[in-house]
Design an enzyme around this catalytic site. Sequence first.
Site, PDB file in Angstrom:
ATOM      1  N   ASP A  16      51.533  82.190  39.236  1.00  0.00           N
ATOM      2  CA  ASP A  16      50.080  81.580  39.870  1.00  0.00           C
ATOM      3  C   ASP A  16      49.926  82.408  41.317  1.00  0.00           C
ATOM      4  O   ASP A  16      50.780  83.066  42.022  1.00  0.00           O
ATOM      5  CB  ASP A  16      50.143  80.089  40.155  1.00  0.00           C
ATOM      6  CG  ASP A  16      49.204  79.473  40.750  1.00  0.00           C
ATOM      7  OD1 ASP A  16      47.888  79.769  40.195  1.00  0.00           O
ATOM      8  OD2 ASP A  16      49.229  78.862  41.813  1.00  0.00           O
ATOM      9  N   SER A  17      48.840  82.222  41.928  1.00  0.00           N
ATOM     10  CA  SER A  17      48.377  82.657  43.187  1.00  0.00           C
ATOM     11  C   SER A  17      49.337  82.137  44.255  1.00  0.00           C
ATOM     12  O   SER A  17      49.582  82.632  45.226  1.00  0.00           O
ATOM     13  CB  SER A  17      47.161  82.597  43.659  1.00  0.00           C
ATOM     14  OG  SER A  17      46.726  81.306  43.480  1.00  0.00           O
ATOM     15  N   TYR A  48      43.312  82.932  45.411  1.00  0.00           N
ATOM     16  CA  TYR A  48      42.608  83.895  44.709  1.00  0.00           C
ATOM     17  C   TYR A  48      41.119  83.620  44.556  1.00  0.00           C
ATOM     18  O   TYR A  48      40.239  84.321  44.189  1.00  0.00           O
ATOM     19  CB  TYR A  48      43.389  84.034  43.248  1.00  0.00           C
ATOM     20  CG  TYR A  48      44.557  85.037  43.280  1.00  0.00           C
ATOM     21  CD1 TYR A  48      45.139  85.487  44.567  1.00  0.00           C
ATOM     22  CD2 TYR A  48      44.837  85.294  42.084  1.00  0.00           C
ATOM     23  CE1 TYR A  48      46.408  86.218  44.266  1.00  0.00           C
ATOM     24  CE2 TYR A  48      46.096  86.287  42.037  1.00  0.00           C
ATOM     25  CZ  TYR A  48      46.800  86.634  43.273  1.00  0.00           C
ATOM     26  OH  TYR A  48      47.737  87.379  42.872  1.00  0.00           O
ATOM     27  N   GLY A  49      40.794  82.195  44.433  1.00  0.00           N
ATOM     28  CA  GLY A  49      39.708  81.692  44.059  1.00  0.00           C
ATOM     29  C   GLY A  49      38.450  82.030  44.600  1.00  0.00           C
ATOM     30  O   GLY A  49      37.257  82.086  44.081  1.00  0.00           O
ATOM     31  N   CYS A  79      47.273  79.986  36.193  1.00  0.00           N
ATOM     32  CA  CYS A  79      46.299  79.949  37.104  1.00  0.00           C
ATOM     33  C   CYS A  79      44.886  80.365  36.487  1.00  0.00           C
ATOM     34  O   CYS A  79      44.647  81.324  35.763  1.00  0.00           O
ATOM     35  CB  CYS A  79      46.765  81.352  38.227  1.00  0.00           C
ATOM     36  SG  CYS A  79      45.154  81.689  39.322  1.00  0.00           S
ATOM     37  N   ASN A  80      43.928  79.522  36.755  1.00  0.00           N
ATOM     38  CA  ASN A  80      42.666  79.820  35.834  1.00  0.00           C
ATOM     39  C   ASN A  80      41.883  80.744  36.454  1.00  0.00           C
ATOM     40  O   ASN A  80      41.369  81.538  35.752  1.00  0.00           O
ATOM     41  CB  ASN A  80      41.657  78.209  36.330  1.00  0.00           C
ATOM     42  CG  ASN A  80      42.401  77.202  35.666  1.00  0.00           C
ATOM     43  OD1 ASN A  80      41.977  76.915  34.345  1.00  0.00           O
ATOM     44  ND2 ASN A  80      43.309  76.478  36.011  1.00  0.00           N
ATOM     45  N   THR A  81      42.205  81.104  37.888  1.00  0.00           N
ATOM     46  CA  THR A  81      41.084  82.184  38.308  1.00  0.00           C
ATOM     47  C   THR A  81      41.741  83.391  37.888  1.00  0.00           C
ATOM     48  O   THR A  81      41.114  84.571  37.578  1.00  0.00           O
ATOM     49  CB  THR A  81      41.519  82.017  39.949  1.00  0.00           C
ATOM     50  OG1 THR A  81      41.175  80.977  40.624  1.00  0.00           O
ATOM     51  CG2 THR A  81      40.579  83.292  40.567  1.00  0.00           C
ATOM     52  N   GLU A 164      47.267  73.593  49.758  1.00  0.00           N
ATOM     53  CA  GLU A 164      48.000  74.704  50.286  1.00  0.00           C
ATOM     54  C   GLU A 164      48.541  74.353  51.696  1.00  0.00           C
ATOM     55  O   GLU A 164      49.754  74.576  52.025  1.00  0.00           O
ATOM     56  CB  GLU A 164      47.170  76.014  50.546  1.00  0.00           C
ATOM     57  CG  GLU A 164      47.011  76.615  49.084  1.00  0.00           C
ATOM     58  CD  GLU A 164      48.042  77.442  48.537  1.00  0.00           C
ATOM     59  OE1 GLU A 164      48.975  78.041  49.287  1.00  0.00           O
ATOM     60  OE2 GLU A 164      48.448  77.365  47.128  1.00  0.00           O
ATOM     61  N   CYS A 198      41.894  74.071  37.606  1.00  0.00           N
ATOM     62  CA  CYS A 198      42.753  74.791  38.656  1.00  0.00           C
ATOM     63  C   CYS A 198      43.882  74.074  38.737  1.00  0.00           C
ATOM     64  O   CYS A 198      44.210  72.801  38.715  1.00  0.00           O
ATOM     65  CB  CYS A 198      42.121  74.659  40.056  1.00  0.00           C
ATOM     66  SG  CYS A 198      42.867  75.339  41.420  1.00  0.00           S
ATOM     67  N   THR A 199      45.035  74.964  38.713  1.00  0.00           N
ATOM     68  CA  THR A 199      46.321  74.483  38.661  1.00  0.00           C
ATOM     69  C   THR A 199      46.737  73.544  39.830  1.00  0.00           C
ATOM     70  O   THR A 199      47.607  72.900  39.741  1.00  0.00           O
ATOM     71  CB  THR A 199      47.566  75.074  37.914  1.00  0.00           C
ATOM     72  OG1 THR A 199      47.476  76.439  38.919  1.00  0.00           O
ATOM     73  CG2 THR A 199      47.200  75.682  36.710  1.00  0.00           C
ATOM     74  N   HIS A 200      46.182  73.728  40.936  1.00  0.00           N
ATOM     75  CA  HIS A 200      46.634  72.971  42.204  1.00  0.00           C
ATOM     76  C   HIS A 200      45.880  71.680  42.431  1.00  0.00           C
ATOM     77  O   HIS A 200      46.480  70.798  42.935  1.00  0.00           O
ATOM     78  CB  HIS A 200      45.696  73.629  43.241  1.00  0.00           C
ATOM     79  CG  HIS A 200      46.370  74.702  43.993  1.00  0.00           C
ATOM     80  ND1 HIS A 200      46.315  76.014  43.476  1.00  0.00           N
ATOM     81  CD2 HIS A 200      46.979  75.117  45.232  1.00  0.00           C
ATOM     82  CE1 HIS A 200      47.291  76.861  44.156  1.00  0.00           C
ATOM     83  NE2 HIS A 200      47.678  76.468  45.094  1.00  0.00           N
TER      84      HIS A 200
HETATM   85  N1  DGL Z   1      45.792  77.894  41.077  1.00  0.00           N
HETATM   86  C1  DGL Z   1      44.851  78.744  40.954  1.00  0.00           C
HETATM   87  C2  DGL Z   1      43.680  78.045  39.619  1.00  0.00           C
HETATM   88  O1  DGL Z   1      44.287  77.535  38.645  1.00  0.00           O
HETATM   89  C3  DGL Z   1      43.649  78.891  42.217  1.00  0.00           C
HETATM   90  C4  DGL Z   1      44.354  78.814  43.570  1.00  0.00           C
HETATM   91  C5  DGL Z   1      43.623  80.071  44.216  1.00  0.00           C
HETATM   92  O2  DGL Z   1      42.562  79.754  44.426  1.00  0.00           O
HETATM   93  O3  DGL Z   1      44.356  80.898  44.666  1.00  0.00           O
HETATM   94  O4  DGL Z   1      42.633  78.862  39.624  1.00  0.00           O
END
Ligand code: DGL
Length: 285
Positions: A16-17, A48-49, A79-81, A164, A198-200
């Site tokens: 993940d990011s 990353y988003g 990570c979805n992004t 974060e 988004c996994t966050h």
């Molecule tokens: N956890 C990441 C996702 O699922 C996004 C976090 C990021 O923006 O880096 O997209």
Amino acid sequence: MKTGETSSECPIGVFDSGYGGLSVLREIQRLLPQYDYLYLGDNARAPYGTRSFDIVYKFTLEAVKYMFDKGCRLVILACNTASAKALRSIQQNDLPRIDPTRRVLGVIRPTVEKVGEITRTGHVGLVGTPGTVKSRSYDMEIEKLYPDLHLYSQACPMWVPLVEYKEFDSPGADYFVKQELDRLMGRRSDIDTLILGCTHYPLLYDKIVKYVPEGVSVVSQGRITAESLADYLRRHPEIESRCSKGGHTTYMTTESPEQFADLASVFLSREIEAEHADITSRPTC
Ligand code: DGL
């Protein structure tokens, strides 16, 4: 399960990011405790988003190559992004060149498969990073698998920073979660399923449930990804047999290991130790 171990022979990679992928790793460890895992968070370059397609692709490819060097034969982009912006190129263009026997999988397809089974109204909401929403990856998967479903997407640029920066329990989090969910539900009142794309976002789960109308199913990806991985390993014995089975997890971050271990313990509800990963100074495959 032991944590903070040195890298095992052939761990399953989870990338993940930053911290978000830990919400997926946690469910994978629960369902499949027998395997070794290598978690890598690119915290030094997160989020990353809000980054461009090319940069997310470049960073993700670097991370994948690093994890391959560490022995991973299978890497999950938790990570979805990264799944939205890098997975297809890596699968189609890079893997055949780097090593066609290795695999990289994402989180979007298994999520969409599940959502099609849940919705009754056919109107599905998606919350995600601006990058994931703009990529239209969910729209494309839904069009392929369930052409009759309607997707309503809402980018939530503040949600990842809230996590974060450990503000996910604060009144500020209430404000931003309510704001984006009101915008989404204002577009279609009979949305009955909400994808946390988004996994966050599982860390904001309590607030999200508080602000969606009653009866809306809130779908987070940890369990779905774990079940999909279990199914994949069952269907691919040639990959499964090469994954080492010692029940160890190595946690790596491109940022400070101490800082990473601190917030990671919130995601995992237990203490861990982490190591530093210098992913940009490795020899190129
Ligand atoms: N956890 C990441 C996702 O699922 C996004 C976090 C990021 O923006 O880096 O997209």
